[in-house]
Motif scaffolding. Sequence first.
Motif, mmCIF file in Angstrom:
data_model
loop_
_atom_site.group_PDB
_atom_site.id
_atom_site.type_symbol
_atom_site.label_atom_id
_atom_site.label_comp_id
_atom_site.label_asym_id
_atom_site.label_seq_id
_atom_site.Cartn_x
_atom_site.Cartn_y
_atom_site.Cartn_z
ATOM 1 N N ALA A 195 0.827 -1.124 0.122
ATOM 2 C CA ALA A 195 -0.003 0.034 -0.090
ATOM 3 C C ALA A 195 0.698 1.273 -0.131
ATOM 4 O O ALA A 195 0.352 2.269 -0.510
ATOM 5 C CB ALA A 195 -0.765 -0.031 1.083
ATOM 6 N N ALA A 196 1.992 1.383 0.788
ATOM 7 C CA ALA A 196 2.810 2.460 0.740
ATOM 8 C C ALA A 196 3.681 2.494 -0.788
ATOM 9 O O ALA A 196 4.395 3.577 -0.687
ATOM 10 C CB ALA A 196 3.740 2.330 2.012
ATOM 11 N N ALA A 197 3.474 1.585 -1.447
ATOM 12 C CA ALA A 197 4.564 1.709 -2.647
ATOM 13 C C ALA A 197 3.910 2.505 -3.697
ATOM 14 O O ALA A 197 2.603 2.822 -3.735
ATOM 15 C CB ALA A 197 4.650 0.348 -3.382
ATOM 16 N N ASP A 198 4.863 3.303 -4.469
ATOM 17 C CA ASP A 198 4.172 4.268 -5.640
ATOM 18 C C ASP A 198 4.087 3.375 -6.816
ATOM 19 O O ASP A 198 4.814 2.551 -7.259
ATOM 20 C CB ASP A 198 5.239 5.326 -5.997
ATOM 21 C CG ASP A 198 5.358 6.387 -4.967
ATOM 22 O OD1 ASP A 198 4.487 6.515 -4.133
ATOM 23 O OD2 ASP A 198 6.486 7.024 -4.944
ATOM 24 N N SER A 199 2.778 3.520 -7.389
ATOM 25 C CA SER A 199 2.697 2.596 -8.667
ATOM 26 C C SER A 199 2.348 3.414 -9.650
ATOM 27 O O SER A 199 1.783 4.667 -9.754
ATOM 28 C CB SER A 199 1.263 1.861 -8.366
ATOM 29 O OG SER A 199 1.455 1.028 -7.167
ATOM 30 N N TYR A 200 2.872 3.084 -10.614
ATOM 31 C CA TYR A 200 2.542 3.771 -12.224
ATOM 32 C C TYR A 200 1.854 2.793 -13.146
ATOM 33 O O TYR A 200 2.384 1.749 -13.084
ATOM 34 C CB TYR A 200 4.100 4.196 -12.462
ATOM 35 C CG TYR A 200 4.749 5.076 -11.974
ATOM 36 C CD1 TYR A 200 4.617 6.625 -12.009
ATOM 37 C CD2 TYR A 200 5.533 5.100 -10.750
ATOM 38 C CE1 TYR A 200 5.258 7.565 -11.304
ATOM 39 C CE2 TYR A 200 6.272 5.621 -9.918
ATOM 40 C CZ TYR A 200 6.053 7.101 -10.194
ATOM 41 O OH TYR A 200 6.614 7.929 -9.281
ATOM 42 N N VAL A 201 0.935 3.059 -13.766
ATOM 43 C CA VAL A 201 0.257 2.479 -14.757
ATOM 44 C C VAL A 201 0.584 2.779 -16.247
ATOM 45 O O VAL A 201 0.302 4.099 -16.502
ATOM 46 C CB VAL A 201 -1.331 2.541 -14.692
ATOM 47 C CG1 VAL A 201 -2.033 1.517 -15.685
ATOM 48 C CG2 VAL A 201 -1.767 1.919 -13.184
ATOM 49 N N TYR A 202 1.231 1.910 -17.189
ATOM 50 C CA TYR A 202 1.519 2.160 -18.437
ATOM 51 C C TYR A 202 0.573 1.451 -19.349
ATOM 52 O O TYR A 202 0.229 0.339 -19.440
ATOM 53 C CB TYR A 202 2.816 1.758 -18.623
ATOM 54 C CG TYR A 202 3.985 2.733 -18.159
ATOM 55 C CD1 TYR A 202 4.934 3.576 -18.862
ATOM 56 C CD2 TYR A 202 4.343 2.587 -16.900
ATOM 57 C CE1 TYR A 202 5.603 4.293 -18.368
ATOM 58 C CE2 TYR A 202 5.428 3.078 -16.147
ATOM 59 C CZ TYR A 202 5.967 4.116 -16.897
ATOM 60 O OH TYR A 202 6.839 5.006 -16.410
ATOM 61 N N GLU A 203 -0.099 2.391 -20.258
ATOM 62 C CA GLU A 203 -0.906 1.950 -21.261
ATOM 63 C C GLU A 203 -0.625 2.051 -22.556
ATOM 64 O O GLU A 203 0.351 3.265 -22.960
ATOM 65 C CB GLU A 203 -2.367 2.229 -21.041
ATOM 66 C CG GLU A 203 -2.936 1.713 -19.714
ATOM 67 C CD GLU A 203 -4.477 2.246 -19.646
ATOM 68 O OE1 GLU A 203 -4.862 3.215 -20.305
ATOM 69 O OE2 GLU A 203 -5.116 1.953 -18.612
ATOM 70 N N ALA A 204 -0.561 1.127 -23.656
ATOM 71 C CA ALA A 204 -0.190 1.332 -25.050
ATOM 72 C C ALA A 204 -1.201 1.097 -25.926
ATOM 73 O O ALA A 204 -2.019 0.074 -25.746
ATOM 74 C CB ALA A 204 1.005 0.992 -25.211
ATOM 75 N N GLU A 205 -1.035 1.372 -27.086
ATOM 76 C CA GLU A 205 -1.925 0.708 -28.447
ATOM 77 C C GLU A 205 -1.557 -1.009 -28.300
ATOM 78 O O GLU A 205 -0.463 -1.241 -28.165
ATOM 79 C CB GLU A 205 -1.505 1.387 -29.698
ATOM 80 C CG GLU A 205 -2.256 0.888 -30.935
ATOM 81 C CD GLU A 205 -1.857 1.434 -32.131
ATOM 82 O OE1 GLU A 205 -0.898 0.844 -32.878
ATOM 83 O OE2 GLU A 205 -2.054 2.585 -32.253
ATOM 84 N N ASN A 206 -2.817 -1.523 -28.568
ATOM 85 C CA ASN A 206 -2.610 -3.132 -28.642
ATOM 86 C C ASN A 206 -2.011 -3.336 -29.898
ATOM 87 O O ASN A 206 -2.415 -3.957 -30.972
ATOM 88 C CB ASN A 206 -3.785 -3.642 -28.318
ATOM 89 C CG ASN A 206 -3.576 -5.253 -28.227
ATOM 90 O OD1 ASN A 206 -2.745 -5.846 -28.416
ATOM 91 N ND2 ASN A 206 -4.748 -5.606 -27.896
ATOM 92 N N SER A 207 -0.561 -3.144 -30.181
ATOM 93 C CA SER A 207 0.112 -3.670 -31.361
ATOM 94 C C SER A 207 1.483 -3.689 -31.139
ATOM 95 O O SER A 207 1.924 -3.446 -30.028
ATOM 96 C CB SER A 207 0.027 -2.318 -32.378
ATOM 97 O OG SER A 207 0.402 -1.169 -31.820
ATOM 98 N N SER A 208 2.350 -4.069 -32.079
ATOM 99 C CA SER A 208 3.843 -4.243 -31.781
ATOM 100 C C SER A 208 4.359 -2.820 -31.626
ATOM 101 O O SER A 208 5.362 -3.038 -30.742
ATOM 102 C CB SER A 208 4.573 -5.085 -33.180
ATOM 103 O OG SER A 208 3.912 -6.359 -33.192
ATOM 104 N N ALA A 209 4.090 -1.837 -32.378
ATOM 105 C CA ALA A 209 4.700 -0.819 -32.022
ATOM 106 C C ALA A 209 4.124 0.057 -30.867
ATOM 107 O O ALA A 209 5.028 0.633 -30.107
ATOM 108 C CB ALA A 209 4.157 0.226 -33.299
ATOM 109 N N GLY A 210 3.040 -0.262 -30.437
ATOM 110 C CA GLY A 210 2.596 0.164 -29.157
ATOM 111 C C GLY A 210 3.478 -0.719 -28.035
ATOM 112 O O GLY A 210 3.580 0.000 -27.109
ATOM 113 N N GLU A 211 3.503 -1.824 -28.105
ATOM 114 C CA GLU A 211 4.238 -2.608 -26.998
ATOM 115 C C GLU A 211 5.669 -2.024 -27.008
ATOM 116 O O GLU A 211 6.212 -1.889 -25.700
ATOM 117 C CB GLU A 211 4.182 -4.134 -27.758
ATOM 118 C CG GLU A 211 5.069 -4.996 -26.632
ATOM 119 C CD GLU A 211 5.024 -6.412 -26.986
ATOM 120 O OE1 GLU A 211 5.291 -7.182 -26.301
ATOM 121 O OE2 GLU A 211 5.239 -6.706 -28.175
#
Length: 231
Positions: free
Chosen positions: A113-129
Amino acid sequence: MSLKLHDQQALQQFLADVPNPASSQVSGNRQSITFTGTASRLKSTFHIGLGNYLDEATGRRFFANDSAPALPKSVSTVVESVVGLDNHAVKHHAGRTKGEVDLDVEVVHALAAAADSYVYEAENSSAGELAMYQQIASDKKVSVVSISGGSCEASEHSSAAHAVDKAIASGTAEGISHFAAAGDDGATDCGRQDGSKRQAVDFPSSDPDVSGDAAKGSAYTVVSGGRTENA
């Protein structure tokens, strides 16, 4: 484009031949360049054909190049791979639903709970990955990465897989640990994408710099209009 060394002058000249050169972006760790261009110009630049196809196993339509891209001699020594000329390979979530990402975030908060969390999202494609892993390595904000998405390794184009491997290796060199869902299909990971029962593993959990987690995954059951989560 995934780079193996830096020759800014040659790359700038190459990008000048692509429409809308202002769209080009260099990743923070200077290992890739992302740019856009019209289909006709990309066909001319990379000496390829682009067409629309039907995946008979899944019924899904996609576009793809009909041959490997050819690079001008001026940049062939600095460019390692070209990614994003097709949208055939798509990632699936371990729990077969996008809600898996939300559940993962909830689990992380519950356990640390005390940890900083970062959420990364990208286009569902090879380039996005590729862009996502490059961004994670460039930001240098995290020490542990939990990956919910993946695809059958056999369906991942070698150039895209190699570029992603380099991006993950860059993060690993910075001290980042990567953990990825190994999928819910055991040794037949391609089954969900092409119906095959042949032995196959999930990517990127199969990457040498990633720890595959066979325990990841969840299923959702709808009961009387409500939703029950089973992790």
